[in-house]
Design a protein around this motif. Structure first.
Motif, mmCIF file in Angstrom:
data_model
loop_
_atom_site.group_PDB
_atom_site.id
_atom_site.type_symbol
_atom_site.label_atom_id
_atom_site.label_comp_id
_atom_site.label_asym_id
_atom_site.label_seq_id
_atom_site.Cartn_x
_atom_site.Cartn_y
_atom_site.Cartn_z
ATOM 1 N N UNK A 15 43.884 59.763 26.781
ATOM 2 C CA UNK A 15 42.734 59.149 25.883
ATOM 3 C C UNK A 15 42.179 58.371 26.991
ATOM 4 N N UNK A 16 42.164 56.844 26.678
ATOM 5 C CA UNK A 16 41.482 55.931 27.338
ATOM 6 C C UNK A 16 42.672 54.974 28.207
ATOM 7 N N UNK A 17 43.915 55.334 27.912
ATOM 8 C CA UNK A 17 45.006 54.633 28.393
ATOM 9 C C UNK A 17 45.754 55.140 29.760
ATOM 10 N N UNK A 26 59.749 43.869 32.751
ATOM 11 C CA UNK A 26 59.177 42.604 33.058
ATOM 12 C C UNK A 26 60.179 41.558 32.602
ATOM 13 N N UNK A 27 60.526 40.688 33.343
ATOM 14 C CA UNK A 27 61.702 39.631 32.982
ATOM 15 C C UNK A 27 61.055 38.781 32.066
ATOM 16 N N UNK A 28 61.924 38.290 31.055
ATOM 17 C CA UNK A 28 61.751 37.434 30.076
ATOM 18 C C UNK A 28 61.166 37.658 28.652
ATOM 19 N N UNK A 29 60.937 39.100 28.692
ATOM 20 C CA UNK A 29 60.047 39.661 27.658
ATOM 21 C C UNK A 29 60.717 41.017 27.266
ATOM 22 N N UNK A 30 60.715 41.347 26.089
ATOM 23 C CA UNK A 30 61.383 42.672 25.713
ATOM 24 C C UNK A 30 60.242 43.758 26.008
ATOM 25 N N UNK A 31 60.580 44.843 26.463
ATOM 26 C CA UNK A 31 59.927 45.947 26.714
ATOM 27 C C UNK A 31 59.259 46.662 25.633
ATOM 28 N N UNK A 32 57.937 47.059 25.754
ATOM 29 C CA UNK A 32 57.183 47.874 24.853
ATOM 30 C C UNK A 32 57.445 49.365 25.014
ATOM 31 N N UNK A 33 56.891 50.005 24.119
ATOM 32 C CA UNK A 33 56.995 51.677 24.305
ATOM 33 C C UNK A 33 56.229 52.148 25.500
ATOM 34 N N UNK A 34 55.202 51.230 25.758
ATOM 35 C CA UNK A 34 54.543 51.963 27.239
ATOM 36 C C UNK A 34 55.276 51.853 28.231
ATOM 37 N N UNK A 35 56.058 50.522 28.545
ATOM 38 C CA UNK A 35 56.852 50.302 29.354
ATOM 39 C C UNK A 35 57.948 51.256 29.581
ATOM 40 N N UNK A 36 58.688 51.788 28.311
ATOM 41 C CA UNK A 36 59.541 52.903 28.448
ATOM 42 C C UNK A 36 59.011 54.145 29.074
ATOM 43 N N UNK A 37 57.837 54.486 28.502
ATOM 44 C CA UNK A 37 57.196 55.727 28.958
ATOM 45 C C UNK A 37 56.997 55.845 30.590
ATOM 46 N N UNK A 38 56.483 54.726 31.137
ATOM 47 C CA UNK A 38 56.222 54.318 32.533
ATOM 48 C C UNK A 38 57.593 54.458 33.208
ATOM 49 N N UNK A 39 58.736 53.886 32.776
ATOM 50 C CA UNK A 39 59.966 54.075 33.327
ATOM 51 C C UNK A 39 60.485 55.599 33.200
ATOM 52 N N UNK A 40 60.050 56.096 32.227
ATOM 53 C CA UNK A 40 60.717 57.763 32.206
ATOM 54 C C UNK A 40 59.750 58.237 33.202
ATOM 55 N N UNK A 41 58.638 58.177 33.459
ATOM 56 C CA UNK A 41 57.675 58.569 34.740
ATOM 57 C C UNK A 41 58.191 58.382 36.067
ATOM 58 N N UNK A 42 58.758 57.338 36.084
ATOM 59 C CA UNK A 42 59.499 56.807 37.383
ATOM 60 C C UNK A 42 60.741 57.607 37.593
ATOM 61 N N UNK A 98 51.176 65.343 23.743
ATOM 62 C CA UNK A 98 49.768 64.988 23.684
ATOM 63 C C UNK A 98 49.076 65.010 25.201
ATOM 64 N N UNK A 99 49.591 64.646 26.157
ATOM 65 C CA UNK A 99 49.123 64.702 27.508
ATOM 66 C C UNK A 99 49.091 65.898 27.900
ATOM 67 N N UNK A 100 49.692 67.240 27.755
ATOM 68 C CA UNK A 100 49.570 68.460 27.972
ATOM 69 C C UNK A 100 49.076 69.209 27.101
ATOM 70 N N UNK A 101 48.268 68.704 26.080
ATOM 71 C CA UNK A 101 47.275 69.481 25.249
ATOM 72 C C UNK A 101 45.868 69.922 26.168
ATOM 73 N N UNK A 102 45.666 71.089 26.200
ATOM 74 C CA UNK A 102 44.723 71.692 26.779
ATOM 75 C C UNK A 102 43.178 71.083 26.350
ATOM 76 N N UNK A 103 42.337 70.966 27.144
ATOM 77 C CA UNK A 103 40.978 70.279 26.591
ATOM 78 C C UNK A 103 40.506 71.112 25.517
ATOM 79 N N UNK A 114 46.372 60.739 19.749
ATOM 80 C CA UNK A 114 46.248 60.150 20.892
ATOM 81 C C UNK A 114 45.829 58.527 20.705
ATOM 82 N N UNK A 115 44.877 58.380 19.879
ATOM 83 C CA UNK A 115 44.663 56.931 19.675
ATOM 84 C C UNK A 115 45.698 56.177 18.767
ATOM 85 N N UNK A 116 46.296 56.755 17.901
ATOM 86 C CA UNK A 116 47.484 56.061 17.261
ATOM 87 C C UNK A 116 48.647 55.985 18.248
ATOM 88 N N UNK A 117 49.067 57.009 19.093
ATOM 89 C CA UNK A 117 49.987 56.621 19.879
ATOM 90 C C UNK A 117 49.734 55.621 20.895
#
Length: 282
Positions: A15-17, A26-42, A98-103, A114-117
């Protein structure tokens, strides 16, 4: 986790994200769902894995352990590592789908999903152990209990996310062994519960096996007669239960061989019914 090098990072836009691969949290705070997805990509990048390709299962396992350590640094007990792994895989599968959904298939329904996710991606990836009994056991094993400050920090991370855990850096450097011990306590407690459950199951199976072996034992072998013992037989508790179900009370009118009507649990003595008829006609 190792830091990213100067190479181009993997990026995926839903979508737009934009989701950009990231190592660690990030130190000192608890991870968000986006942080987890980005770590999986890594972790799923072949160059990061140091091999041809790391499986999603292996990546989720590594991330679950790292995520659990991150929470324990803040003195917050989590659910089991395997349960964290399942949550990671479920969320990443949804992101991938969601990411692999064809246009051509990206209709209004897709946009809403996608907006909800994306909206939920900024929320806390919550793996806190809500079971009070389990958490009390873990605090007992580790010797460290959650304070009111840590409860407030958890609630803040679930909502506004403005607080920062100040002791994070010091604990990360100085209390590595303590964090490892907490993880071991968590898994050890669950292992003990599993072993206890298996032990109870084994006892139950043994009891059933003993009951089945008793079925092949004749009444004459299980219960001694008065003539053999010189008096009234001393029956066991199990023997009394079985005797009440399988024998009739002895009386002066019944012949000795008819005092026990069964030779085994499924076999009646030969001639029993014939003898009964004879006694009735006397």
């Amino acid at each position: 986790m190792e830091s990213l090098d100067t190479e181009v990072r993997a990026r995926k836009t839903l979508g737009t994200v934009e989701y950009v691969e990231s190592s660690g949290f990030t130190q000192g705070i608890l991870p968000t769902k986006k942080d987890v997805v980005q770590n999986m990509l890594y972790l799923l990048q072949p160059k990061r894995a140091g091999q041809a390709q790391r499986s999603k299962e292996d990546a989720a396992q590594l991330l679950a352990e790292h995520l659990q350590e991150h929470w324990l640094v803040c003195n917050l007990h989590t659910i089991a590592t395997q349960n964290i792994k399942k949550l990671i895989l479920k969320m990443y599968e949804e992101f991938t789908r969601l990411y692999q959904t064809r246009k051509q298939r990206q209709n209004q329904a897709f946009t809403e999903r996608a907006d909800k996710f994306n909206a939920s991606s900024e929320q806390l990836f919550d793996v806190f152990c809500t079971d009070t009994q389990t958490r009390n056991k873990l605090e007992e094993y580790s010797g460290i209990k959650m304070t009111s400050i840590e409860w407030k920090f958890l609630e803040d991370q679930r909502s506004e996310r403005k607080m920062y855990y100040e002791d994070f850096t010091d604990k990360q450097e100085l209390k590595m062994m303590e964090r490892r011990q907490k993880i071991q306590c968590l898994e050890h407690f669950r292992k003990l519960a599993k072993e206890e459950k298996e032990g109870n199951k084994a006892k139950e199976m043994k009891y059933k096996s003993d009951e089945q072996s008793d079925e092949g034992t004749s009444v004459d072998e299980s219960y001694p007669t008065e003539e053999e013992n010189g008096g009234a037989p001393a029956f066991s508790l199990r023997g009394r239960r079985k005797r009440r179900c399988t024998t009739t009370p002895a009386s002066a009118a019944m012949p000795l061989e008819c005092q026990h009507i069964r030779m085994s649990i499924r076999r009646v003595r030969p001639g029993f019914y014939e003898t009964v008829e004879k006694v009735k006609n006397c």
